[in-house]
Design a protein around this motif. Structure first.
Motif, PDB file in Angstrom:
ATOM      1  N   ALA A   1       0.847  -1.197   0.000  1.00 19.41           N
ATOM      2  CA  ALA A   1       0.000   0.000   0.000  1.00 19.41           C
ATOM      3  C   ALA A   1       0.875   1.238   0.000  1.00 19.41           C
ATOM      4  O   ALA A   1       1.829   1.337   0.782  1.00 19.41           O
ATOM      5  CB  ALA A   1      -0.907   0.008   1.223  1.00 19.41           C
ATOM      6  N   VAL A   2       0.577   2.173  -0.897  1.00 23.69           N
ATOM      7  CA  VAL A   2       1.296   3.447  -0.980  1.00 23.69           C
ATOM      8  C   VAL A   2       0.283   4.574  -1.098  1.00 23.69           C
ATOM      9  O   VAL A   2      -0.886   4.346  -1.408  1.00 23.69           O
ATOM     10  CB  VAL A   2       2.292   3.469  -2.168  1.00 23.69           C
ATOM     11  CG1 VAL A   2       3.388   2.441  -1.972  1.00 23.69           C
ATOM     12  CG2 VAL A   2       1.586   3.233  -3.477  1.00 23.69           C
ATOM     13  N   ARG A   3       0.740   5.792  -0.871  1.00 22.12           N
ATOM     14  CA  ARG A   3      -0.190   6.933  -0.833  1.00 22.12           C
ATOM     15  C   ARG A   3      -0.592   7.480  -2.193  1.00 22.12           C
ATOM     16  O   ARG A   3      -1.674   8.022  -2.340  1.00 22.12           O
ATOM     17  CB  ARG A   3       0.427   8.070  -0.026  1.00 22.12           C
ATOM     18  CG  ARG A   3       0.471   7.793   1.428  1.00 22.12           C
ATOM     19  CD  ARG A   3       1.042   8.981   2.155  1.00 22.12           C
ATOM     20  NE  ARG A   3       1.094   8.716   3.566  1.00 22.12           N
ATOM     21  CZ  ARG A   3       0.631   9.530   4.476  1.00 22.12           C
ATOM     22  NH1 ARG A   3       0.100  10.678   4.127  1.00 22.12           N
ATOM     23  NH2 ARG A   3       0.702   9.211   5.738  1.00 22.12           N
ATOM     24  N   THR A   4       0.270   7.368  -3.198  1.00 23.76           N
ATOM     25  CA  THR A   4      -0.032   8.025  -4.469  1.00 23.76           C
ATOM     26  C   THR A   4      -0.078   7.040  -5.628  1.00 23.76           C
ATOM     27  O   THR A   4       0.586   5.998  -5.615  1.00 23.76           O
ATOM     28  CB  THR A   4       1.012   9.110  -4.809  1.00 23.76           C
ATOM     29  OG1 THR A   4       2.264   8.486  -5.058  1.00 23.76           O
ATOM     30  CG2 THR A   4       1.129  10.132  -3.689  1.00 23.76           C
ATOM     31  N   ARG A   5      -0.855   7.396  -6.619  1.00 23.30           N
ATOM     32  CA  ARG A   5      -0.944   6.591  -7.839  1.00 23.30           C
ATOM     33  C   ARG A   5       0.404   6.541  -8.542  1.00 23.30           C
ATOM     34  O   ARG A   5       0.803   5.485  -9.062  1.00 23.30           O
ATOM     35  CB  ARG A   5      -1.998   7.205  -8.754  1.00 23.30           C
ATOM     36  CG  ARG A   5      -2.123   6.514 -10.070  1.00 23.30           C
ATOM     37  CD  ARG A   5      -3.020   7.334 -10.972  1.00 23.30           C
ATOM     38  NE  ARG A   5      -3.957   6.471 -11.627  1.00 23.30           N
ATOM     39  CZ  ARG A   5      -4.988   6.894 -12.309  1.00 23.30           C
ATOM     40  NH1 ARG A   5      -5.261   8.173 -12.379  1.00 23.30           N
ATOM     41  NH2 ARG A   5      -5.775   6.045 -12.911  1.00 23.30           N
ATOM     42  N   HIS A   6       1.093   7.657  -8.550  1.00 18.66           N
ATOM     43  CA  HIS A   6       2.411   7.722  -9.185  1.00 18.66           C
ATOM     44  C   HIS A   6       3.370   6.707  -8.564  1.00 18.66           C
ATOM     45  O   HIS A   6       4.064   5.984  -9.281  1.00 18.66           O
ATOM     46  CB  HIS A   6       2.969   9.148  -9.077  1.00 18.66           C
ATOM     47  CG  HIS A   6       4.331   9.301  -9.662  1.00 18.66           C
ATOM     48  ND1 HIS A   6       4.546   9.313 -11.019  1.00 18.66           N
ATOM     49  CD2 HIS A   6       5.539   9.422  -9.075  1.00 18.66           C
ATOM     50  CE1 HIS A   6       5.850   9.444 -11.243  1.00 18.66           C
ATOM     51  NE2 HIS A   6       6.462   9.514 -10.075  1.00 18.66           N
ATOM     52  N   HIS A   7       3.409   6.653  -7.246  1.00 23.40           N
ATOM     53  CA  HIS A   7       4.294   5.706  -6.561  1.00 23.40           C
ATOM     54  C   HIS A   7       3.887   4.262  -6.867  1.00 23.40           C
ATOM     55  O   HIS A   7       4.748   3.394  -7.100  1.00 23.40           O
ATOM     56  CB  HIS A   7       4.275   5.969  -5.060  1.00 23.40           C
ATOM     57  CG  HIS A   7       5.362   5.278  -4.315  1.00 23.40           C
ATOM     58  ND1 HIS A   7       5.442   5.279  -2.955  1.00 23.40           N
ATOM     59  CD2 HIS A   7       6.426   4.541  -4.721  1.00 23.40           C
ATOM     60  CE1 HIS A   7       6.492   4.581  -2.566  1.00 23.40           C
ATOM     61  NE2 HIS A   7       7.095   4.116  -3.627  1.00 23.40           N
ATOM     62  N   ALA A   8       2.594   3.975  -6.890  1.00 21.57           N
ATOM     63  CA  ALA A   8       2.117   2.628  -7.218  1.00 21.57           C
ATOM     64  C   ALA A   8       2.525   2.246  -8.638  1.00 21.57           C
ATOM     65  O   ALA A   8       2.987   1.128  -8.878  1.00 21.57           O
ATOM     66  CB  ALA A   8       0.602   2.549  -7.054  1.00 21.57           C
ATOM     67  N   ASN A   9       2.380   3.175  -9.578  1.00 21.93           N
ATOM     68  CA  ASN A   9       2.767   2.900 -10.969  1.00 21.93           C
ATOM     69  C   ASN A   9       4.271   2.658 -11.090  1.00 21.93           C
ATOM     70  O   ASN A   9       4.697   1.766 -11.833  1.00 21.93           O
ATOM     71  CB  ASN A   9       2.341   4.042 -11.886  1.00 21.93           C
ATOM     72  CG  ASN A   9       0.842   4.091 -12.078  1.00 21.93           C
ATOM     73  OD1 ASN A   9       0.140   3.117 -11.857  1.00 21.93           O
ATOM     74  ND2 ASN A   9       0.345   5.243 -12.485  1.00 21.93           N
ATOM     75  N   GLU A  10       5.063   3.434 -10.356  1.00 18.23           N
ATOM     76  CA  GLU A  10       6.516   3.227 -10.381  1.00 18.23           C
ATOM     77  C   GLU A  10       6.889   1.859  -9.825  1.00 18.23           C
ATOM     78  O   GLU A  10       7.738   1.167 -10.386  1.00 18.23           O
ATOM     79  CB  GLU A  10       7.223   4.308  -9.568  1.00 18.23           C
ATOM     80  CG  GLU A  10       7.316   5.627 -10.250  1.00 18.23           C
ATOM     81  CD  GLU A  10       8.078   6.648  -9.416  1.00 18.23           C
ATOM     82  OE1 GLU A  10       8.180   6.478  -8.180  1.00 18.23           O
ATOM     83  OE2 GLU A  10       8.574   7.611 -10.022  1.00 18.23           O
TER      84      GLU A  10
END
Length: 82
Positions: free
Chosen positions: A51-60
């Motif tokens: 689980a991460v806070r941002t969509r950008h971080h999840a995509n990375e």
């Protein structure tokens, strides 16, 4: 929250890594054959997720785990006990 998730097919030698905001809904879509890339390998079990806070971080993270070195880490650290 956004999630990077790791699936394993129950009937085939197939693993899948994806990302989503709605983990339960996405997991049901995979198991119901509504995802083009996984429909031939259903049903799945959810092995793990991050689980991460941002969509950008999840995509990375998803992109990383789909690279050669990321796949090696996932196989060694996430899928290793299967």
């Amino acid at each position: 929250m956004y999630y990077v998730y790791f699936l394993k097919s129950k009937n085939h030698d197939f693993h899948y890594i994806g990302s989503t905001r709605h983990l339960n809904i996405r997991f049901m879509e995979h198991n119901n054959g509504k995802s083009q890339s996984t429909k031939h390998y259903a049903p799945f079990e959810l092995i793990s997720y991050i689980a991460v806070r941002t969509r950008h971080h999840a995509n990375e993270l998803e992109r990383y785990f789909k690279t050669g070195s990321g796949t090696a880490i996932a196989k060694k650290r996430i899928f290793n006990d299967l």
